[in-house]
Write a protein that holds these residues in place. Structure first.
Motif, mmCIF file in Angstrom:
data_model
loop_
_atom_site.group_PDB
_atom_site.id
_atom_site.type_symbol
_atom_site.label_atom_id
_atom_site.label_comp_id
_atom_site.label_asym_id
_atom_site.label_seq_id
_atom_site.Cartn_x
_atom_site.Cartn_y
_atom_site.Cartn_z
ATOM 1 N N LEU A 112 37.081 4.436 -6.174
ATOM 2 C CA LEU A 112 37.930 4.407 -7.241
ATOM 3 C C LEU A 112 39.088 5.192 -6.701
ATOM 4 N N GLN A 113 40.258 4.883 -7.181
ATOM 5 C CA GLN A 113 41.455 5.298 -6.432
ATOM 6 C C GLN A 113 42.504 5.470 -7.659
ATOM 7 N N LEU A 114 42.929 6.783 -7.744
ATOM 8 C CA LEU A 114 44.175 6.978 -8.513
ATOM 9 C C LEU A 114 45.306 7.473 -7.769
ATOM 10 N N VAL A 115 46.528 6.812 -8.078
ATOM 11 C CA VAL A 115 47.535 6.803 -7.149
ATOM 12 C C VAL A 115 48.746 7.367 -8.301
ATOM 13 N N TYR A 116 49.030 8.912 -8.009
ATOM 14 C CA TYR A 116 49.966 9.536 -8.693
ATOM 15 C C TYR A 116 51.296 9.595 -8.014
ATOM 16 N N LEU A 117 52.117 8.754 -8.677
ATOM 17 C CA LEU A 117 53.549 8.361 -8.413
ATOM 18 C C LEU A 117 54.459 9.656 -8.592
ATOM 19 N N GLY A 118 54.130 10.446 -9.596
ATOM 20 C CA GLY A 118 54.889 11.541 -9.997
ATOM 21 C C GLY A 118 54.795 12.629 -8.848
ATOM 22 N N SER A 119 53.796 12.662 -8.372
ATOM 23 C CA SER A 119 53.727 13.755 -7.127
ATOM 24 C C SER A 119 53.417 13.453 -5.936
ATOM 25 N N GLY A 120 52.890 11.961 -5.807
ATOM 26 C CA GLY A 120 52.909 11.277 -4.300
ATOM 27 C C GLY A 120 51.428 11.779 -3.734
ATOM 28 N N ASP A 121 50.318 11.944 -4.759
ATOM 29 C CA ASP A 121 49.231 12.066 -4.255
ATOM 30 C C ASP A 121 48.136 10.643 -4.606
ATOM 31 N N VAL A 122 47.203 10.710 -3.809
ATOM 32 C CA VAL A 122 46.246 9.748 -4.131
ATOM 33 C C VAL A 122 44.641 10.358 -4.145
ATOM 34 N N LEU A 123 44.026 10.439 -5.419
ATOM 35 C CA LEU A 123 42.814 10.877 -5.740
ATOM 36 C C LEU A 123 41.880 9.726 -5.451
ATOM 37 N N THR A 124 40.936 10.019 -4.682
ATOM 38 C CA THR A 124 39.777 8.732 -4.396
ATOM 39 C C THR A 124 38.425 9.487 -4.858
ATOM 40 N N TYR A 125 37.525 8.545 -5.071
ATOM 41 C CA TYR A 125 36.104 8.885 -5.677
ATOM 42 C C TYR A 125 35.313 7.712 -5.145
ATOM 43 N N ASP A 126 34.029 8.019 -4.385
ATOM 44 C CA ASP A 126 33.164 7.019 -4.258
ATOM 45 C C ASP A 126 31.969 7.010 -5.146
ATOM 46 N N PRO A 127 31.694 6.160 -5.940
ATOM 47 C CA PRO A 127 30.848 6.454 -7.276
ATOM 48 C C PRO A 127 29.388 5.801 -6.526
ATOM 49 N N VAL A 128 28.544 6.425 -7.112
ATOM 50 C CA VAL A 128 26.858 6.028 -6.826
ATOM 51 C C VAL A 128 26.267 5.690 -8.297
ATOM 52 N N PRO A 129 25.130 4.820 -8.286
ATOM 53 C CA PRO A 129 24.545 4.591 -9.548
ATOM 54 C C PRO A 129 24.299 5.524 -10.380
ATOM 55 N N ALA A 130 23.690 6.728 -9.791
ATOM 56 C CA ALA A 130 23.638 8.016 -10.801
ATOM 57 C C ALA A 130 24.835 8.524 -11.452
#
Length: 281
Positions: A178-196
């Motif tokens: 899962l990837q959030l691309v924040y254009l306002g601050s130039g950051d990328v937040l990622t997360y790798d989910p699992v079924p739980a």
């Protein structure tokens, strides 16, 4: 989750809200990034993307003429020019975060919908879905604001986990990233989910829906004051600001097992973020 009374004003009372420059700019930037992928990979450049901004703004105005009121009282067009310039800067910043010449999205602005075993229907629109040759799925969402502080990252990811849950239940595939691309601050937040992770989100959504059903039946939609109140269009009818809400348009009746439902609400109260949509059976 942000404010039950605001949910009532928007979903039940359907009170009108004025368009905002920030939200409209976000819509415009999303449209530009979506349209850029219509071009061949080699042509997906920053100048081309910025050149799309005026045309996409015209298209947006055509579909939503009320947006023209954002720039009333601006006969020289200076405010509009500055606003469009900021949209162009956000689009240009995206190129420092991702390389569109190396991306071939499987889907853009993808509408997804599924029904849980409980009968609760979940639906939303995903900005971009990338799929590797091995079949791994990445869900990407663009944000034109700034990235949240680390302590608030979980709330920001809730929307993405919501999408991941829908995709999992719909396609029987847990997204790899899962990837959030924040254009306002130039950051990328990622997360790798699992079924739980996604099972916890499902339980949280069921508790949230129980809370919504209880409030619908009892008419008890309580305001939850936060710093965001300063941007709310409904302060004139909010008790927190001395206002009186409209007459509740639904029949009020005691909810069965109200205490049990309230107990299931507790995990929801501490959360942040907002799912794309919930709809009961």
């Amino acid at each position: 989750m942000q404010c039950p009374l605001l949910y009532r004003f928007r979903v039940i009372d359907k009170l009108p809200e004025k368009p905002s420059e920030a939200a409209t700019r976000g819509t415009l930037v999303h449209a530009v990034l979506e349209r850029l992928f219509d071009a061949p990979a080699a042509d997906r450049t920053a100048p081309r993307a910025k050149a799309l901004v005026p045309g996409q703004w015209d298209r947006l105005l055509e579909s939503r003429p009320e947006l023209a009121e954002l720039f009333e009282g601006d006969p020289g067009g200076e405010r509009l020019a500055g606003w469009l310039g900021e949209a162009e800067r956000l689009v240009e910043r995206w190129f420092s975060l991702e390389d569109p010449t190396r991306l071939e999205p499987a889907e853009r602005e993808l509408f997804v919908e599924t029904e849980l075993e409980s009968g609760l229907r979940l639906r939303g629109v995903i900005d971009r879905v990338d799929v590797t040759p091995a079949g791994e799925v990445r869900i990407v969402d663009y944000k034109t604001g700034k990235a949240p502080r680390p302590e608030y990252a979980e709330g920001a990811l809730f929307q993405m986990k919501f999408y991941a849950l829908v995709v999992w239940r719909l396609k029987d595939v847990v997204p790899r990233r899962l990837q959030l691309v924040y254009l306002g601050s130039g950051d990328v937040l990622t997360y790798d989910p699992v079924p739980a992770d996604l099972e916890r989100v499902e339980r949280k959504l069921l508790a949230l829906w129980d809370a919504i059903r209880l409030a619908t039946e009892t008419g008890e939609w309580r305001p939850r004051p936060t710093k965001l109140c300063g941007w709310c269009d409904h302060r004139a009818v909010c008790p927190e600001f001395g206002g009186t809400p409209p007459v509740y348009p639904l029949t009020v009746r005691p909810a069965e097992s109200a205490d049990a439902v309230r107990g299931r609400m507790e995990p929801v109260r501490s959360g942040a973020g907002q799912p794309a949509a919930l709809e009961g059976p």
